[in-house]
Design a protein around this motif. Structure first.
Motif, short mmCIF file in Angstrom:
data_model
loop_
_atom_site.label_atom_id
_atom_site.label_comp_id
_atom_site.label_asym_id
_atom_site.label_seq_id
_atom_site.Cartn_x
_atom_site.Cartn_y
_atom_site.Cartn_z
N PRO A 186 69.46 77.76 25.01
CA PRO A 186 68.10 77.58 24.51
C PRO A 186 67.83 76.20 23.89
CG PRO A 186 69.39 78.78 22.89
CD PRO A 186 70.34 78.43 24.02
N SER A 187 66.58 75.77 23.99
CA SER A 187 66.08 74.60 23.24
C SER A 187 65.56 75.10 21.89
CB SER A 187 64.90 73.97 23.96
OG SER A 187 65.30 73.23 25.06
N ALA A 188 65.06 74.17 21.09
CA ALA A 188 64.38 74.53 19.85
C ALA A 188 62.95 74.93 20.19
CB ALA A 188 64.37 73.32 18.92
N PRO A 189 62.30 75.77 19.36
CA PRO A 189 60.90 76.12 19.63
C PRO A 189 60.01 74.88 19.78
CG PRO A 189 61.79 77.55 17.93
CD PRO A 189 62.83 76.48 18.18
N LYS A 212 53.25 71.49 16.31
CA LYS A 212 54.42 70.61 16.11
C LYS A 212 55.65 71.21 16.76
CE LYS A 212 52.57 67.67 13.01
NZ LYS A 212 51.26 67.63 13.70
N LYS A 213 56.50 70.30 17.28
CA LYS A 213 57.80 70.74 17.81
C LYS A 213 58.76 70.83 16.64
CE LYS A 213 58.62 68.79 22.37
NZ LYS A 213 59.54 67.91 23.04
N ILE A 214 59.57 71.89 16.61
CA ILE A 214 60.55 72.03 15.52
C ILE A 214 61.46 70.79 15.41
CG2 ILE A 214 62.65 73.30 14.86
CD1 ILE A 214 60.19 74.84 14.03
N THR A 215 61.90 70.27 16.55
CA THR A 215 62.83 69.11 16.49
C THR A 215 62.16 67.91 15.79
OG1 THR A 215 63.72 69.90 18.57
CG2 THR A 215 64.40 67.69 17.89
N ASP A 216 60.88 67.69 16.09
CA ASP A 216 60.18 66.57 15.44
C ASP A 216 60.14 66.78 13.92
OD1 ASP A 216 59.72 65.43 17.91
OD2 ASP A 216 57.70 66.27 18.11
N GLY A 252 67.50 72.88 15.22
CA GLY A 252 66.45 73.58 15.96
C GLY A 252 67.05 74.48 17.02
N GLU A 253 67.98 73.93 17.79
CA GLU A 253 68.65 74.70 18.84
C GLU A 253 69.59 75.74 18.23
OE1 GLU A 253 67.59 71.70 19.34
OE2 GLU A 253 66.79 71.76 21.37
N TYR A 254 70.27 75.34 17.15
CA TYR A 254 71.22 76.26 16.50
C TYR A 254 70.51 77.54 16.05
CZ TYR A 254 74.28 78.02 12.76
OH TYR A 254 75.05 78.82 11.95
N GLY A 311 71.48 74.41 23.18
CA GLY A 311 71.48 73.11 23.85
C GLY A 311 71.46 71.94 22.88
N PHE A 312 71.47 70.73 23.45
CA PHE A 312 71.15 69.47 22.76
C PHE A 312 72.29 68.84 21.97
CE2 PHE A 312 68.09 67.37 19.45
CZ PHE A 312 68.00 66.21 20.19
N TYR A 313 73.28 69.61 21.51
CA TYR A 313 74.29 68.98 20.66
C TYR A 313 75.70 69.46 20.91
CZ TYR A 313 74.64 73.19 17.68
OH TYR A 313 74.85 74.46 17.19
N SER A 368 70.40 62.51 23.95
CA SER A 368 69.07 61.92 23.75
C SER A 368 68.02 63.03 23.81
CB SER A 368 68.81 60.86 24.82
OG SER A 368 69.02 61.43 26.08
N ARG A 369 66.80 62.72 23.43
CA ARG A 369 65.72 63.73 23.40
C ARG A 369 65.61 64.42 24.77
NH1 ARG A 369 62.05 63.88 19.10
NH2 ARG A 369 61.78 65.99 19.91
N GLY A 370 65.36 65.70 24.73
CA GLY A 370 65.30 66.47 25.97
C GLY A 370 66.68 66.87 26.48
N GLY A 371 67.69 66.64 25.64
CA GLY A 371 69.09 66.79 26.08
C GLY A 371 69.58 68.21 26.32
N SER A 372 68.76 69.23 26.04
CA SER A 372 69.22 70.59 26.35
C SER A 372 69.42 70.78 27.85
CB SER A 372 68.23 71.64 25.83
OG SER A 372 68.16 71.56 24.42
N ASP A 373 68.67 70.01 28.65
CA ASP A 373 68.88 70.05 30.11
C ASP A 373 70.32 69.67 30.44
OD1 ASP A 373 66.30 70.76 30.84
OD2 ASP A 373 65.60 68.68 30.97
N ILE A 374 70.83 68.66 29.74
CA ILE A 374 72.21 68.21 29.97
C ILE A 374 73.18 69.31 29.56
CG2 ILE A 374 73.93 66.40 29.50
CD1 ILE A 374 71.64 64.58 28.59
N1 ASP Z 1 64.86 69.96 21.11
C1 ASP Z 1 65.30 68.70 21.66
C2 ASP Z 1 64.12 67.78 21.85
O1 ASP Z 1 63.01 68.10 21.46
C3 ASP Z 1 66.11 68.85 22.89
C4 ASP Z 1 65.47 69.61 24.03
O2 ASP Z 1 64.47 70.30 23.83
O3 ASP Z 1 65.96 69.53 25.16
O4 ASP Z 1 64.30 66.69 22.32
#
Ligand code: ASP
Length: 320
Positions: free
Chosen positions: A63-66, A74-78, A145-147, A199-201, A213-219
Motif C-alpha cells: 500500500p501507499s499512504a492515503p 491533502k496527501k498524508i505524505t505531504d 504514511g505507508e507504515y 511501499g516507499f521505504y 523518491s516520491r511515488g516510490g511505492s511503485d518501486i
Molecule cells: N506516498 C509517497 C508519495 O506520496 C509514495 C507513493 O505514494 O508512492 O510520494
C-alpha cells in the motif's frame, strides 16, 4: 506412493498436505500495489479489501499512504514532510499532526476495526520530533504514511504485516541494494503465505529509515513482485490503464490493452505519465508482466505491460 502410470501420484493416496502443496505450486502469486487514491478513505479501503478477497492468488499487498479524497484535499505524505519541516524551523507541529492522526483514526473507526492506533500515532509523533530536531533527513517522517496504511490494511485483510525496514535494504550511502534485498525478501516472505508490505521505504545498515523518491511505492511493489517470483505485478490506481494518446489533446483516445516495456519507455519519453523506468526495472529483469488496474472499476482488465507482444502495427499505434 502409488503411481497411476502417468507419472503422478494416485489422487486417492494423496495426503491433504500433498494436495495443498500441489495447489500452491499451480497457483500463481499476484503482488498488488495500491496507490494513494485507492486508500484515501474507508470506502476505498473496502474496495481494496473486495479486490484482494476476490482472488486467492493476491497474496502480497503493497500500500501507499492515503492520497487526496478530492482535488483540494491533502496527501498524508505531504503533511508528514510538513511536520518534519515545522520541527526543523522550531514551529509547533501539533495542528498538522492532528490532521494526520484524525484521518487515520477516522479510517479505522469507519472500518469498524479493533485496532488501537493511538499508541502508534503517539510514538510516530515523538520520533518525528526527535529525528527532525537531530537534523536527520525527512525519510522517517515521510515513511510513516505507508507504515500506518499498512497496519490498517493488514488488520482489515487478516494478512501478516511485514515491515519493509527489515526486507527492503539500502547501503550505507543510501543506494538501493537490490541483491541483498532480493535474498532477504525472498527468505522472509516464504514464511508468510499472505502479507502486507508497505511501499516507499526500507532501511540503511543500522536500521535508519530510507525512502525512495516520491511515488516510490511503485518501486517497492516491483521489488516485492520480484522477491516472491510473482506471476504478475498488479499496479492498482484510479485509471483503466494507458491510452493511445493524451486525452487533453486527442478526444476519446483508444485504450491500450497490451504494451511492451520498450514501447512504455517510448511513451514516457514522449511525455506520457506512466510508471517510470526505475519502477519497472525489478520486474522487467525478472520477466514479470505488469497489469495496470483501476480500483474504482475492478472489472476492467486494464493495461498489460509485457516483455514481447505482437508487433504494434497489428495493435494500432501509440502517440504520447
Ligand atoms: N506516498 C509517497 C508519495 O506520496 C509514495 C507513493 O505514494 O508512492 O510520494
Amino acid at each position: 506412493m502409488k503411481n497411476d502410470g502417468w507419472g503422478k501420484a494416485s489422487p486417492s493416496r494423496q495426503t491433504i498436505e500433498q494436495k495443498s502443496q500441489i495447489r500452491d505450486s499451480l497457483m500463481a502469486i499476484k503482488v498488488c500495489k495500491f496507490g494513494g487514491t485507492s486508500l484515501a478513505d474507508a470506502v476505498q479501503f473496502r474496495k481494496v479489501e473486495a479486490i484482494i478477497k476476490a482472488d486467492p492468488e493476491r497474496r502480497y499487498v503493497v500500500p501507499s499512504a492515503p492520497g487526496k479524497r478530492s482535488p483540494h484535499d491533502k496527501k498524508i505524505t505531504d503533511l508528514l514532510y510538513l511536520c518534519h519541516a515545522h520541527v526543523q524551523q522550531e514551529i509547533p507541529f501539533d495542528d498538522v499532526f492532528n490532521i494526520i492522526a484524525d484521518r487515520y483514526l477516522g479510517i479505522v473507526a469507519d472500518l469498524g476495526l479493533k485496532l488501537d492506533l493511538k499508541n502508534e500515532l503517539a510514538s510516530v509523533k515523538k520520533t518525528i520530533a526527535a529525528t527532525a530536531a537531530a537534523g536527520d533527513p525527512a525519510d522517517y517522517a515521510a515513511s510513516r504514511g505507508e507504515y500506518l496504511s499498512g497496519l490498517i490494511l493488514a488488520a482489515l485483510l487478516g494478512y501478516d504485516f511485514v515491515d519493509p525496514a527489515d526486507v527492503i535494504l539500502f547501503d550505507s550511502r543510501g543506494r538501493f541494494d537490490g541483491e541483498r534485498t532480493q535474498e532477504t525478501l525472498a527468505r522472509r516472505l516464504k514464511k508468510h503465505e499472505r502479507a502486507v508490505v508497505p511501499g516507499f521505504y526500507g532501511s540503511v545498515p543500522g536500521g535508519g529509515i530510507k525512502t525512495f523518491s516520491r511515488g516510490g511505492s511503485d518501486i517497492s511493489g516491483a521489488i516485492v513482485a520480484r522477491g516472491v517470483a510473482a506471476g504478475v505485478y498488479e499496479n492498482w490506481t484510479d485509471v483503466n490503464g494507458l491510452l493511445m494518446a493524451d486525452p487533453r489533446i486527442v478526444p476519446n483516445p483508444r485504450h491500450i490493452a497490451v504494451v511492451t516495456y520498450k514501447e512504455l519507455r517510448e511513451l514516457a519519453y514522449m511525455g506520457a505519465t506512466v510508471l517510470h523506468d526505475e519502477a519497472i526495472f525489478p520486474v522487467r529483469i525478472a520477466g514479470i508482466p505488469v497489469n495496470i488496474r483501476n480500483t474504482n472499476q475492478p472489472q476492467h482488465p486494464g493495461t498489460m505491460i509485457v516483455q514481447d507482444a505482437a508487433p504494434m502495427a497489428s495493435r494500432g499505434s501509440i502517440t504520447g
